[in-house]
Design a protein around this motif. Structure first.
Motif, PDB file in Angstrom:
ATOM      1  N   LEU A 212      39.466  14.309  64.635  1.00  0.00           N
ATOM      2  CA  LEU A 212      39.077  15.062  65.825  1.00  0.00           C
ATOM      3  C   LEU A 212      39.933  16.313  66.001  1.00  0.00           C
ATOM      4  CD1 LEU A 212      37.325  15.167  68.395  1.00  0.00           C
ATOM      5  CD2 LEU A 212      39.095  13.805  69.537  1.00  0.00           C
ATOM      6  N   ILE A 213      41.245  16.158  65.878  1.00  0.00           N
ATOM      7  CA  ILE A 213      42.139  17.310  66.035  1.00  0.00           C
ATOM      8  C   ILE A 213      41.923  18.305  64.896  1.00  0.00           C
ATOM      9  CG2 ILE A 213      44.545  18.036  66.143  1.00  0.00           C
ATOM     10  CD1 ILE A 213      43.569  16.626  68.629  1.00  0.00           C
ATOM     11  N   SER A 214      41.646  17.800  63.706  1.00  0.00           N
ATOM     12  CA  SER A 214      41.413  18.687  62.566  1.00  0.00           C
ATOM     13  C   SER A 214      40.152  19.514  62.764  1.00  0.00           C
ATOM     14  CB  SER A 214      41.312  17.870  61.273  1.00  0.00           C
ATOM     15  OG  SER A 214      41.038  18.696  60.165  1.00  0.00           O
ATOM     16  N   ASN A 215      39.106  18.923  63.347  1.00  0.00           N
ATOM     17  CA  ASN A 215      37.870  19.675  63.583  1.00  0.00           C
ATOM     18  C   ASN A 215      38.073  20.789  64.605  1.00  0.00           C
ATOM     19  OD1 ASN A 215      36.433  18.077  61.768  1.00  0.00           O
ATOM     20  ND2 ASN A 215      35.789  16.626  63.351  1.00  0.00           N
ATOM     21  N   PHE A 216      39.028  20.628  65.507  1.00  0.00           N
ATOM     22  CA  PHE A 216      39.331  21.660  66.494  1.00  0.00           C
ATOM     23  C   PHE A 216      40.408  22.633  66.009  1.00  0.00           C
ATOM     24  CE2 PHE A 216      37.315  18.598  69.339  1.00  0.00           C
ATOM     25  CZ  PHE A 216      36.545  19.428  70.150  1.00  0.00           C
ATOM     26  N   GLY A 217      40.867  22.471  64.788  1.00  0.00           N
ATOM     27  CA  GLY A 217      41.852  23.386  64.239  1.00  0.00           C
ATOM     28  C   GLY A 217      43.257  23.161  64.762  1.00  0.00           C
ATOM     29  N   GLY A 218      43.594  21.932  65.100  1.00  0.00           N
ATOM     30  CA  GLY A 218      44.902  21.660  65.671  1.00  0.00           C
ATOM     31  C   GLY A 218      45.937  21.155  64.690  1.00  0.00           C
ATOM     32  N   VAL A 219      45.588  21.044  63.416  1.00  0.00           N
ATOM     33  CA  VAL A 219      46.547  20.575  62.417  1.00  0.00           C
ATOM     34  C   VAL A 219      47.623  21.633  62.211  1.00  0.00           C
ATOM     35  CG1 VAL A 219      46.853  19.804  60.039  1.00  0.00           C
ATOM     36  CG2 VAL A 219      44.803  19.151  61.308  1.00  0.00           C
ATOM     37  N   ASP A 220      48.852  21.181  62.151  1.00  0.00           N
ATOM     38  CA  ASP A 220      49.996  22.065  61.921  1.00  0.00           C
ATOM     39  C   ASP A 220      50.197  23.047  63.082  1.00  0.00           C
ATOM     40  OD1 ASP A 220      52.109  22.295  60.121  1.00  0.00           O
ATOM     41  OD2 ASP A 220      51.309  24.116  59.238  1.00  0.00           O
TER      42      ASP A 220
END
Length: 287
Positions: free
Chosen positions: A143-151
């Motif tokens: 979910l966080i990866s789909n919103f661009g929240g990784v790193d």
């Protein structure tokens, strides 16, 4: 005759009260002392290894002949250590502030407000405590990866803000506050925000301090979620950074020195908020 009279007088005279024998507490004291020694011994070993000079055994069997701070100085010069510490400070402090605000607001609503489905929603929220974090790790990462929240900092912080345990503790504490305070504030025309800011927050200061310590320690020592979210060396927290030192061939004494330095903020937070912790325990006992 005299002996008989003396016996009669001794029998008729009031006897002195017998003082109860104090309970024997030394077994409990010895047991608590042994538990304390077992608890503190890993920290003592960590400190001894951190202060041992180069060439000493990695696992000390006795107190070293000399102590040195060279390992701690070398730790502060490790590439990325300052950045990791800053990331951990931001991760812990921002999470503490937002978690305490949201948990106190939700606890106030669940404790003093009446709305349909309040109890069902509260217990459904508490039921999430029975779900292990590892079970939701992959869906949350996707979910966080789909919103661009990784790193990123927001991807690291936002998923940890919904703390059901903090909401439950705040609700239990606020529920015991007298309703007359809130009724009097409403009669005086105070808004909900003013009631929360001027009544709820000051009266819940002890439990807020207690939760603040717990949330800070949990985020400061958190490893799994930061390890998953931090894809670059610049976004690593201190726990993740220390775990990578051994894989890079850093000596054990330097790693132990780094761990010793990482414990200092936890001790400072506990020392600063210890008074509020004691007050929280005392108020809970009175209730």
């Amino acid at each position: 005759m005299t002996l008989t009279a003396d016996r009669t007088a001794a029998t008729s005279s009031p006897t002195a009260p017998v003082r109860p024998r104090p309970p024997r507490r030394w077994p409990l004291t010895v047991l608590l002392g042994m538990v304390a020694v077992l608890t503190v011994s890993p920290f003592l070993v960590m400190l001894v290894v951190a202060l041992s000079p180069a060439g000493e055994p990695t696992v000390p069997t006795a107190w070293p002949r000399t102590l040195t701070f060279d390992n701690i100085v070398q730790t502060l010069s490790v590439s990325g250590f300052t950045r990791w510490t800053l990331n951990s400070v931001i991760y812990a402090l921002v999470s503490v502030v937002i978690t305490l605000l949201t948990a106190s607001m939700a606890g106030y609503a669940f404790a003093k407000k009446r709305f349909p489905g309040r109890d069902a929603l509260m217990w459904a929220f508490v039921a999430t405590l029975m779900v292990p974090f590892q079970a939701t790790l992959i869906p949350m990462f996707v979910l966080i990866s789909n919103f661009g929240g990784v790193d990123t900092f927001w991807g690291l912080i936002v998923p940890t803000l919904a703390n059901s345990q903090a909401v439950f503790l705040m609700r239990q504490f606020i529920r015991d506050l007298p309703d007359e305070l809130f009724d009097a504030a409403k009669v005086d025309g105070a808004s909900e925000w003013r009631i929360y800011w001027r009544i709820v927050l000051p009266l819940t200061r002890p439990i807020l301090a207690t939760l603040g310590v717990f949330v800070f320690l949990w985020h400061w020592n958190d490893f799994l979620w930061p390890h998953v979210m931090a894809q670059s060396d610049e976004m690593r927290t201190l726990t993740v950074g220390l775990a990578t030192l051994r894989s890079e061939g850093v000596p054990l004494a330097t790693v132990m020195a780094s761990a010793t330095v990482s414990v200092v903020p936890c001790l400072l937070v506990f020392a600063l908020l210890q008074r509020y912790l004691v007050n929280s325990i005392a108020m809970t006992g009175l209730k």
